[in-house]
Design a protein around this motif. Structure first.
Motif, mmCIF file in Angstrom:
data_model
loop_
_atom_site.group_PDB
_atom_site.id
_atom_site.type_symbol
_atom_site.label_atom_id
_atom_site.label_comp_id
_atom_site.label_asym_id
_atom_site.label_seq_id
_atom_site.Cartn_x
_atom_site.Cartn_y
_atom_site.Cartn_z
ATOM 1 N N GLU A 6 0.818 -1.202 0.000
ATOM 2 C CA GLU A 6 0.000 0.000 0.000
ATOM 3 C C GLU A 6 0.863 1.268 0.000
ATOM 4 N N GLU A 7 1.930 1.261 0.771
ATOM 5 C CA GLU A 7 2.805 2.436 0.806
ATOM 6 C C GLU A 7 3.530 2.629 -0.527
ATOM 7 N N THR A 8 3.853 1.543 -1.201
ATOM 8 C CA THR A 8 4.460 1.651 -2.532
ATOM 9 C C THR A 8 3.468 2.275 -3.511
ATOM 10 N N GLU A 9 2.214 1.832 -3.453
ATOM 11 C CA GLU A 9 1.196 2.407 -4.332
ATOM 12 C C GLU A 9 0.976 3.888 -4.004
ATOM 13 N N ARG B 129 1.525 9.637 -5.372
ATOM 14 C CA ARG B 129 1.999 10.975 -5.008
ATOM 15 C C ARG B 129 3.061 11.472 -5.979
ATOM 16 N N ALA B 130 3.927 10.586 -6.435
ATOM 17 C CA ALA B 130 4.962 10.982 -7.393
ATOM 18 C C ALA B 130 4.336 11.401 -8.721
ATOM 19 N N ARG B 131 3.342 10.654 -9.191
ATOM 20 C CA ARG B 131 2.663 11.016 -10.439
ATOM 21 C C ARG B 131 1.916 12.338 -10.292
ATOM 22 N N ASP B 132 1.293 12.545 -9.133
ATOM 23 C CA ASP B 132 0.580 13.797 -8.887
ATOM 24 C C ASP B 132 1.559 14.971 -8.886
ATOM 25 N N ARG C 285 1.642 18.064 -11.582
ATOM 26 C CA ARG C 285 1.518 19.453 -11.123
ATOM 27 C C ARG C 285 2.729 20.274 -11.550
ATOM 28 N N THR C 286 3.903 19.675 -11.486
ATOM 29 C CA THR C 286 5.127 20.367 -11.891
ATOM 30 C C THR C 286 5.097 20.636 -13.374
ATOM 31 N N ASP C 287 4.706 19.640 -14.170
ATOM 32 C CA ASP C 287 4.622 19.814 -15.627
ATOM 33 C C ASP C 287 3.655 20.919 -16.003
ATOM 34 N N SER C 288 2.479 20.933 -15.336
ATOM 35 C CA SER C 288 1.484 21.947 -15.693
ATOM 36 C C SER C 288 1.916 23.342 -15.240
ATOM 37 N N ALA C 289 2.687 23.432 -14.169
ATOM 38 C CA ALA C 289 3.154 24.732 -13.697
ATOM 39 C C ALA C 289 4.158 25.319 -14.666
#
Length: 66
Positions: free
Chosen positions: A44-47, A52-55, A59-63
């Motif tokens: 579960e922590e891996t998922e 969180r990494a994809r999010d 967010r970084t890409d869109s910024a």
């Protein structure tokens, strides 16, 4: 100009965001419960970490694309 296509796309994206937020909350609750029971939470922590990494990446890409 017909904006129905854009409205449909936005609706789909909003549904995906809601589903992702729901899954994130479910995983966080599951991890907390398993930790209380002193059970393994690695999967579960891996998922969670991946979500969180994809999010963060999206967010970084869109910024930077503004």
């Amino acid at each position: 100009m017909d904006t129905s296509f854009l409205q449909d796309e936005l609706g789909q994206i909003e549904n995906e965001v809601v589903a992702s937020e729901r899954r994130l909350a479910e995983l966080e609750a599951l991890v907390a419960e398993k930790k209380r029971q002193r059970l393994d939470t690695e999967n579960e922590e891996t998922e969670l970490h991946g979500m969180r990494a994809r999010d963060f990446a999206s967010r970084t890409d869109s910024a930077f694309s503004r």
